[in-house]
Write a protein that holds these residues in place. Structure first.
Motif, mmCIF file in Angstrom:
data_model
loop_
_atom_site.group_PDB
_atom_site.id
_atom_site.type_symbol
_atom_site.label_atom_id
_atom_site.label_comp_id
_atom_site.label_asym_id
_atom_site.label_seq_id
_atom_site.Cartn_x
_atom_site.Cartn_y
_atom_site.Cartn_z
ATOM 1 N N ARG A 184 0.820 -1.111 -0.074
ATOM 2 C CA ARG A 184 -0.332 0.038 0.012
ATOM 3 C C ARG A 184 0.829 1.288 0.101
ATOM 4 N NH1 ARG A 184 -3.172 -2.967 4.101
ATOM 5 N NH2 ARG A 184 -5.031 -3.664 3.038
ATOM 6 N N ALA A 185 2.002 1.088 0.770
ATOM 7 C CA ALA A 185 2.920 2.407 0.769
ATOM 8 C C ALA A 185 3.608 2.575 -0.725
ATOM 9 C CB ALA A 185 4.041 2.190 1.849
ATOM 10 N N LEU A 186 3.915 1.482 -1.560
ATOM 11 C CA LEU A 186 4.422 1.665 -2.615
ATOM 12 C C LEU A 186 3.372 2.012 -3.770
ATOM 13 C CD1 LEU A 186 6.560 -1.736 -2.601
ATOM 14 C CD2 LEU A 186 7.511 0.513 -2.677
ATOM 15 N N ASP A 187 2.165 1.681 -3.603
ATOM 16 C CA ASP A 187 1.260 2.121 -4.576
ATOM 17 C C ASP A 187 -0.201 2.349 -3.856
ATOM 18 O OD1 ASP A 187 -0.615 2.669 -6.610
ATOM 19 O OD2 ASP A 187 -0.122 0.743 -7.820
ATOM 20 N N PRO A 188 -0.361 3.446 -3.605
ATOM 21 C CA PRO A 188 -1.640 3.714 -2.385
ATOM 22 C C PRO A 188 -2.843 3.524 -3.290
ATOM 23 C CG PRO A 188 -0.006 5.528 -2.282
ATOM 24 C CD PRO A 188 0.289 4.565 -3.137
ATOM 25 N N THR A 189 -2.834 3.332 -4.857
ATOM 26 C CA THR A 189 -4.108 3.213 -5.465
ATOM 27 C C THR A 189 -4.468 1.978 -5.649
ATOM 28 O OG1 THR A 189 -2.788 3.039 -7.604
ATOM 29 C CG2 THR A 189 -3.296 5.407 -6.693
ATOM 30 N N ARG A 190 -3.650 1.006 -4.933
ATOM 31 C CA ARG A 190 -4.105 -0.586 -5.066
ATOM 32 C C ARG A 190 -5.110 -0.910 -4.124
ATOM 33 N NH1 ARG A 190 -0.723 -3.668 -8.736
ATOM 34 N NH2 ARG A 190 1.122 -2.607 -9.218
ATOM 35 N N ASP A 191 -5.680 -1.673 -4.363
ATOM 36 C CA ASP A 191 -6.491 -2.635 -3.464
ATOM 37 C C ASP A 191 -6.082 -3.634 -2.882
ATOM 38 O OD1 ASP A 191 -8.728 -3.395 -1.894
ATOM 39 O OD2 ASP A 191 -9.941 -4.189 -3.622
#
Length: 519
Positions: free
Chosen positions: A355-362
């Motif tokens: 989540r930190a690397l890509d906040p847009t991911r679910d």
């Protein structure tokens, strides 16, 4: 010729097998025993039958001579004497000088047979002392003869002969019986002896067969221990002890050679991989350095951009060297300190990192069926592993998913158990997936797939070492890592780890903590 040399024409003869020798010896003993027994039996039977006919001859000589005299004189014989007279006989009367006077023949079996008695005078007949002897007739049939002489000096002598046809017939029948019975005994004895010898020598054949397999290179074979013979039992035990020592020596030597070859091969692969991957960033750094030296970077922005590229390539080289050293240490490390631990904190940390690397991911944690799990619902899951090693595996898988899938695509981390009782951890993405032909090679060092999974500058490219490091770590954990197709599209990395029991309170030796990073 020197001692020990073999001439060109000389050939070593094939030795005769022990079974053949034993059977030949048994057959020889049986044949010899049959011959000796049969010969002795025939000799004793012949002597007994001759003694019997001699007694009949002595007992019937008087009545026979009287019957012959009555026949010559055409007189009727005394009925009392006829009762003791034989059926077949020959009587010949001779003068004192041995000349034939009269001859009476009664031979119903062969009337044409002619008997010629030896020329004996009266004195020579008396010298025989009424001792019977044997003569042959013209048909080569035996007759038993008793010669008697008158007490008068010029009296006659008489030769009384009885046929030995019954004796010869009995002897022939007995000889045939001995031959048939002896042959049967020899054949039966050879058959039984051969079978017993075959069974007795079977352990030796097992030793021979095992020795051939060992000579062919199968040092793990052992001689079957037999209880049929103390000697064979001792031989098998001693040979097996020797084979254990030999196999141990060969295994130690092979292990040493394999370790040396493996170390050399790993070093060559390490040097080759490192030189291959370091060539590109070094070339970029050298190129920007030459541009700067030649004055091609005229503005401050050009210099700043070049320095930024040089810094990026240096960081890439540093990360690459760090990963190569990590692989080298894993190759040299024999075992991990595997302890029971709870893997759920590592999974929680991995979701936070992604989540930190890509906040847009679910990013979700699910069970193996895909059903989402809340943090409170996740039960402690014990595995037998090394905390640092398993954390590296999970982070590498999560980082690989982040690099090679479009931003914003969902990711699930599934946790559960398989039928064997081992723990299954799956990282499922919904990107373009990995082609079937590339799945078998994704865990090779420095391997990259096609354009759909090439390094993307905006996501941070990889050198193709993350999955290789994860696979190596799993080998040390006696587990396995594999790749599969995600339902609906994408790639699923599945990790199988041996399970372990935790304390009643679910405590684990691994210290959970938050960390971020990529493989």
């Amino acid at each position: 010729m020197k001692l020990g040399t073999i001439r060109p024409g000389q050939r070593s003869k094939r030795p005769v097998s022990l079974w053949t020798r034993v059977v030949t010896l048994i057959a020889s003993v049986l044949v010899l025993g049959t011959l000796v027994t049969g010969s002795l039996s025939l000799f004793l039977l012949n002597r007994t039958l001759i003694q019997s006919i001699d007694e009949d001859l002595r007992r019937s000589v008087g009545p026979t001579v009287s019957l012959a005299t009555a026949t010559i004189n055409d007189q009727n014989a005394d009925p009392n004497e006829l009762a003791y007279a034989p059926v077949d006989f020959v009587v010949e009367f001779r003068s004192a000088d041995g000349d034939q006077q009269q001859k009476v023949v009664r031979n119903r079996t062969n009337q044409n047979a002619d008997i010629r008695f030896p020329h004996l005078s009266r004195d020579e007949v008396q010298a025989l002392n009424r001792e019977p002897f044997t003569v042959l007739d013209s048909e080569q049939q035996r007759w038993r003869v008793l010669a008697i002489a008158s007490d008068q000096p010029d009296g006659y002598s008489a030769f009384v002969a009885l046929p030995m046809a019954s004796v010869d017939s009995t002897m022939n029948e007995m000889a045939l019986i001995i031959v048939l019975v002896g042959t049967s005994v020899v054949l039966t004895g050879v058959g039984i002896g051969g079978w017993v010898s075959h069974r007795a020598l079977e352990p030796l054949r097992d030793v021979e067969s095992t020795a051939r397999e060992i000579a062919a290179g199968s040092l793990s074979r052992r001689v079957p221990v037999s209880t049929t013979s103390q000697e064979v039992h001792t031989l098998a035990v001693v040979l097996n002890e020797m084979l254990v020592r030999l196999e141990g020596s060969f295994q130690a030597q092979a292990k040493s050679e394999s370790k040396a070859i493996s170390s050399e091969s790993k070093m060559r692969r390490f040097v080759g991989d490192a030189s291959h991957e370091l060539r590109t960033p070094l070339a970029a750094i050298r190129g920007f350095g030459e541009l700067y030296r030649m004055g091609a970077l005229r503005s401050d922005d050009d210099v700043a951009s070049a320095m930024k590229r040089i810094e990026d390539e240096a960081q890439r080289m540093g990360s690459l060297v760090e990963n190569l050293l990590r692989l080298a240490r894993l190759d040299e490390q024999q075992t991990f300190d595997l302890l029971p631990m709870d893997i759920t904190p590592l999974i929680h940390d991995a979701t936070q990192d992604l989540r930190a690397l890509d906040p847009t991911r679910d990013v979700q944690i699910t069970d193996l069926t895909g059903a989402p799990l809340d943090i409170e619902e996740i039960q402690p899951t014990g595995v037998l592993g090394d905390e640092a090693g398993l954390r590296q595996v999970i982070l590498n898988l999560v980082g690989n998913t982040n690099r090679h899938t479009p931003k914003g695509t969902p990711v699930e981390i599934a946790l559960g158990h398989n039928r064997k009782g081992n723990v299954l951890l799956e990282v499922r993405d919904h990107g373009d997936g990995i082609p079937q032909e590339a799945r078998e090679r994704v865990f090779e060092r420095f391997f990259r797939t096609d354009e759909s999974r090439q390094r993307q500058s905006e996501q941070g490219g990889g050198a193709g070492l993350g999955l290789a490091i994860a696979a190596t770590i799993m080998e040390h954990h006696h587990g396995m890592i594999s790749i599969h197709q995600t339902d609906g599209g994408g790639a699923t990395f599945r990790v199988e780890i041996p399970s372990a029991d935790l304390d009643d309170d679910g405590a684990s030796p691994a210290d959970s903590g938050d960390s971020t990073g990529s493989a």
